[in-house]
Design a protein around this motif. Structure first.
Motif, mmCIF file in Angstrom:
data_model
loop_
_atom_site.group_PDB
_atom_site.id
_atom_site.type_symbol
_atom_site.label_atom_id
_atom_site.label_comp_id
_atom_site.label_asym_id
_atom_site.label_seq_id
_atom_site.Cartn_x
_atom_site.Cartn_y
_atom_site.Cartn_z
ATOM 1 N N THR A 1 0.837 -1.209 0.000
ATOM 2 C CA THR A 1 0.000 0.000 0.000
ATOM 3 C C THR A 1 0.866 1.252 0.000
ATOM 4 N N LYS A 2 1.945 1.215 0.754
ATOM 5 C CA LYS A 2 2.867 2.353 0.797
ATOM 6 C C LYS A 2 3.483 2.600 -0.577
ATOM 7 N N ALA A 3 3.826 1.512 -1.271
ATOM 8 C CA ALA A 3 4.399 1.660 -2.611
ATOM 9 C C ALA A 3 3.360 2.167 -3.604
ATOM 10 N N LEU A 4 2.119 1.688 -3.471
ATOM 11 C CA LEU A 4 1.072 2.119 -4.397
ATOM 12 C C LEU A 4 0.761 3.600 -4.269
ATOM 13 N N LYS A 5 0.948 4.139 -3.086
ATOM 14 C CA LYS A 5 0.699 5.566 -2.889
ATOM 15 C C LYS A 5 1.649 6.424 -3.720
ATOM 16 N N ALA A 6 2.825 5.861 -4.028
ATOM 17 C CA ALA A 6 3.789 6.596 -4.853
ATOM 18 C C ALA A 6 3.448 6.513 -6.333
ATOM 19 N N LEU A 7 2.542 5.593 -6.674
ATOM 20 C CA LEU A 7 2.149 5.429 -8.068
ATOM 21 C C LEU A 7 0.932 6.293 -8.379
ATOM 22 N N SER A 8 0.952 6.910 -9.546
ATOM 23 C CA SER A 8 -0.208 7.663 -10.013
ATOM 24 C C SER A 8 -1.058 6.734 -10.885
ATOM 25 N N SER A 9 -2.263 6.453 -10.438
ATOM 26 C CA SER A 9 -3.133 5.568 -11.209
ATOM 27 C C SER A 9 -3.480 6.175 -12.563
ATOM 28 N N GLU A 10 -3.551 7.515 -12.612
ATOM 29 C CA GLU A 10 -3.849 8.176 -13.885
ATOM 30 C C GLU A 10 -2.717 7.979 -14.883
ATOM 31 N N LYS A 11 -1.467 8.139 -14.426
ATOM 32 C CA LYS A 11 -0.324 7.962 -15.320
ATOM 33 C C LYS A 11 -0.218 6.513 -15.790
ATOM 34 N N LEU A 12 -0.440 5.581 -14.863
ATOM 35 C CA LEU A 12 -0.321 4.170 -15.204
ATOM 36 C C LEU A 12 -1.412 3.761 -16.192
ATOM 37 N N SER A 13 -2.633 4.215 -15.952
ATOM 38 C CA SER A 13 -3.727 3.876 -16.871
ATOM 39 C C SER A 13 -3.541 4.551 -18.219
ATOM 40 N N ALA A 14 -3.006 5.788 -18.224
ATOM 41 C CA ALA A 14 -2.755 6.485 -19.493
ATOM 42 C C ALA A 14 -1.711 5.740 -20.320
ATOM 43 N N ALA A 15 -0.661 5.253 -19.646
ATOM 44 C CA ALA A 15 0.368 4.496 -20.361
ATOM 45 C C ALA A 15 -0.216 3.201 -20.919
ATOM 46 N N ALA A 16 -1.045 2.525 -20.122
ATOM 47 C CA ALA A 16 -1.652 1.276 -20.575
ATOM 48 C C ALA A 16 -2.578 1.520 -21.764
ATOM 49 N N VAL A 17 -3.374 2.580 -21.696
ATOM 50 C CA VAL A 17 -4.297 2.899 -22.792
ATOM 51 C C VAL A 17 -3.528 3.254 -24.058
ATOM 52 N N ASP A 18 -2.440 4.019 -23.925
ATOM 53 C CA ASP A 18 -1.651 4.388 -25.104
ATOM 54 C C ASP A 18 -0.998 3.167 -25.746
ATOM 55 N N ILE A 19 -0.470 2.273 -24.924
ATOM 56 C CA ILE A 19 0.139 1.052 -25.462
ATOM 57 C C ILE A 19 -0.917 0.189 -26.153
ATOM 58 N N LEU A 20 -2.092 0.070 -25.520
ATOM 59 C CA LEU A 20 -3.180 -0.701 -26.130
ATOM 60 C C LEU A 20 -3.642 -0.048 -27.432
ATOM 61 N N GLY A 21 -3.695 1.297 -27.433
ATOM 62 C CA GLY A 21 -4.085 2.003 -28.652
ATOM 63 C C GLY A 21 -3.092 1.779 -29.777
ATOM 64 N N ALA A 22 -1.807 1.768 -29.452
ATOM 65 C CA ALA A 22 -0.788 1.502 -30.470
ATOM 66 C C ALA A 22 -0.933 0.087 -31.028
ATOM 67 N N PHE A 23 -1.203 -0.860 -30.139
ATOM 68 C CA PHE A 23 -1.402 -2.242 -30.590
ATOM 69 C C PHE A 23 -2.619 -2.359 -31.501
ATOM 70 N N MET A 24 -3.710 -1.710 -31.123
ATOM 71 C CA MET A 24 -4.934 -1.783 -31.920
ATOM 72 C C MET A 24 -4.750 -1.093 -33.269
ATOM 73 N N ALA A 25 -4.003 0.016 -33.297
ATOM 74 C CA ALA A 25 -3.729 0.676 -34.574
ATOM 75 C C ALA A 25 -2.918 -0.234 -35.486
ATOM 76 N N CYS A 26 -1.976 -0.947 -34.907
ATOM 77 C CA CYS A 26 -1.170 -1.897 -35.681
ATOM 78 C C CYS A 26 -2.045 -3.012 -36.239
ATOM 79 N N VAL A 27 -2.934 -3.542 -35.394
ATOM 80 C CA VAL A 27 -3.829 -4.611 -35.834
ATOM 81 C C VAL A 27 -4.739 -4.119 -36.957
ATOM 82 N N LEU A 28 -5.266 -2.901 -36.800
ATOM 83 C CA LEU A 28 -6.180 -2.346 -37.805
ATOM 84 C C LEU A 28 -5.496 -2.220 -39.160
#
Length: 315
Positions: A136-163
Motif C-alpha cells: 500500500t505504501k508503494a502504491l501511494k507513490a504510483l499515479s493511477s492516472e499515469k499508469l492507466s494512461a500508459a496502458a491505454v496508449d500502449i493498447l491504442g498503439a497495438f490496436m492501430a497496428c492490428v487495424l
C-alpha cells in the motif's frame, strides 16, 4: 445513499496486496541469486555489442538495402513500425516515461521495506498484514492516472497496428501516407514556386496533396504496387541517409548533408526507390517470396509470423 449498507471487502484486497509484496521479493531474490543485473551490464559492454554500436550507421544502411529489395516481404513489421513512429511514438513515450518514473519510486519504497528476521518469525496473519501495508505504501507513490494512461496508449498503439495489418482502407491510407512522408523532401527539392515565395508553407502543402493524389489511387488500384513503393522508399531513405554518413565518417565523402542535398544524393535515392519498387512489385506479383534469403532473415521471418498471428487472433 448514506443509509445504504456497504459490504466490507477490505479483507479480500489484503491478500492480493500481500501476495504482490511476496512476489516482488521472490523476483528480487531470484535476480540476486543469478546475478541478473551483473549479467545485463556485462552484456551491454560485450565486444559484439560495442562493435555494433560503433558501426550503427553501416548497419542501418545495410538494413536500408534489405528493405529496398525485400522490405515488402515483411509487411506487418514495416507498416506497424511506420504507424507507430508517425503517429504514436511521442504520445506513448511521454506516458510510459511518466509511469516508469512513478514505478521506480514505488520500487524504492518496496526495497526500503525489506523483510527482516523479526518479520520472518511472525505468524501468517501478521506477516500478511505487514506485507500488505508495504505494498500500500508503494502504491501511494504510483499515479493511477499515469499508469492507466500508459496502458491505454500502449493498447491504442497495438490496436492501430492490428487495424492496419488487417488491410482495407486503413492499410492503403497508411501505405500512401508513409510513402509521401518519405519522399516529400526529395520532391520539394525538385520543384520551385518563384512567384509564390511568400506562401511557401502553402506551396509545400500543395506538393504534398499532389503526391497523395498520385499515390493513393495507385495504392487503391494495386496494393502490391503501393507496398513495394513504400518499402523501397523506406529502404532508400535508410540506405542513403546512414550510408552517406558512414562514408563521411571514413573520409569517402567530405560532407554528408551537402551530398544528400546534391543532385547525386537525389539520384541515388531515386534510383534505389525505382529499382526497389520494380524488384519488389515483380516479386509480389510472382509470389516468389524470399527463397533462400529466408534462412538469412530467419529471426525477422519469425517476428513477422508472430505479428501476423497476433493480428489475426485479435481480429
Amino acid at each position: 445513499m448514506a443509509d445504504i449498507p456497504k459490504l466490507n471487502v477490505a479483507p479480500f484486497v489484503t491478500v492480493p496486496l500481500a501476495l504482490a509484496k511476496t512476489g516482488y521479493q521472490f523476483v528480487v531474490d531470484l535476480m540476486a541469486k543469478h546475478a541478473v543485473a551483473d549479467k545485463l551490464a556485462a552484456a551491454k559492454d560485450h565486444k559484439v555489442v560495442t562493435q555494433a554500436a560503433s558501426k550503427k550507421e553501416l548497419l542501418m544502411a545495410v538494413l536500408g538495402l534489405v528493405l529496398v529489395f525485400h522490405g515488402a516481404q515483411f509487411k506487418n513489421m514495416l507498416l506497424c513500425s511506420q504507424i507507430f513512429v508517425s503517429f504514436l511514438y511521442d504520445r506513448v513515450k511521454a506516458s510510459v516515461t511518466a509511469a516508469y518514473s512513478d514505478i521506480q519510486t514505488a520500487q524504492e519504497k518496496l526495497q526500503a521495506d525489506q523483510p527482516d528476521k523479526s518479520n520472518a518469525k511472525k505468524d501468517g496473519a501478521d506477516k500478511r498484514k505487514e506485507d500488505a501495508e508495504a505494498t500500500t505504501k508503494a502504491l501511494k507513490a504510483l499515479s493511477s492516472e499515469k499508469l492507466s494512461a500508459a496502458a491505454v496508449d500502449i493498447l491504442g498503439a497495438f490496436m492501430a497496428c492490428v487495424l492496419v495489418i488487417q488491410g482495407g482502407l486503413a492499410q492503403k491510407i497508411a501505405i500512401a501516407n508513409s510513402f509521401v512522408n518519405l519522399v516529400i523532401d526529395k520532391v520539394e527539392a525538385l520543384v520551385e514556386f518563384p512567384d509564390h515565395a511568400d506562401i511557401q508553407a502553402w506551396t509545400g502543402l500543395f506538393v504534398r496533396l499532389a503526391l497523395y493524389a498520385i499515390v493513393l489511387p495507385l495504392t487503391f488500384l494495386s496494393g502490391s504496387l503501393g507496398l513495394a513503393m513504400n518499402a523501397a522508399a523506406c529502404g532508400a531513405y535508410l540506405a542513403t541517409e546512414h550510408g552517406v554518413r558512414f562514408l563521411a565518417s571514413i573520409g569517402k565523402v567530405s560532407n554528408a548533408e551537402d551530398f544528400l542535398a546534391s543532385k547525386k544524393g537525389l539520384v541515388a535515392a531515386g534510383g534505389l526507390i525505382a529499382v526497389g519498387t520494380f524488384w519488389q512489385f515483380w516479386s509480389l506479383t510472382a509470389e516468389s517470396g524470399l527463397g533462400y534469403f529466408a534462412v538469412l532473415y530467419f529471426p525477422a521471418v519469425v517476428a513477422e509470423a508472430i505479428i501476423g498471428w497476433s493480428a489475426g487472433a485479435s481480429a
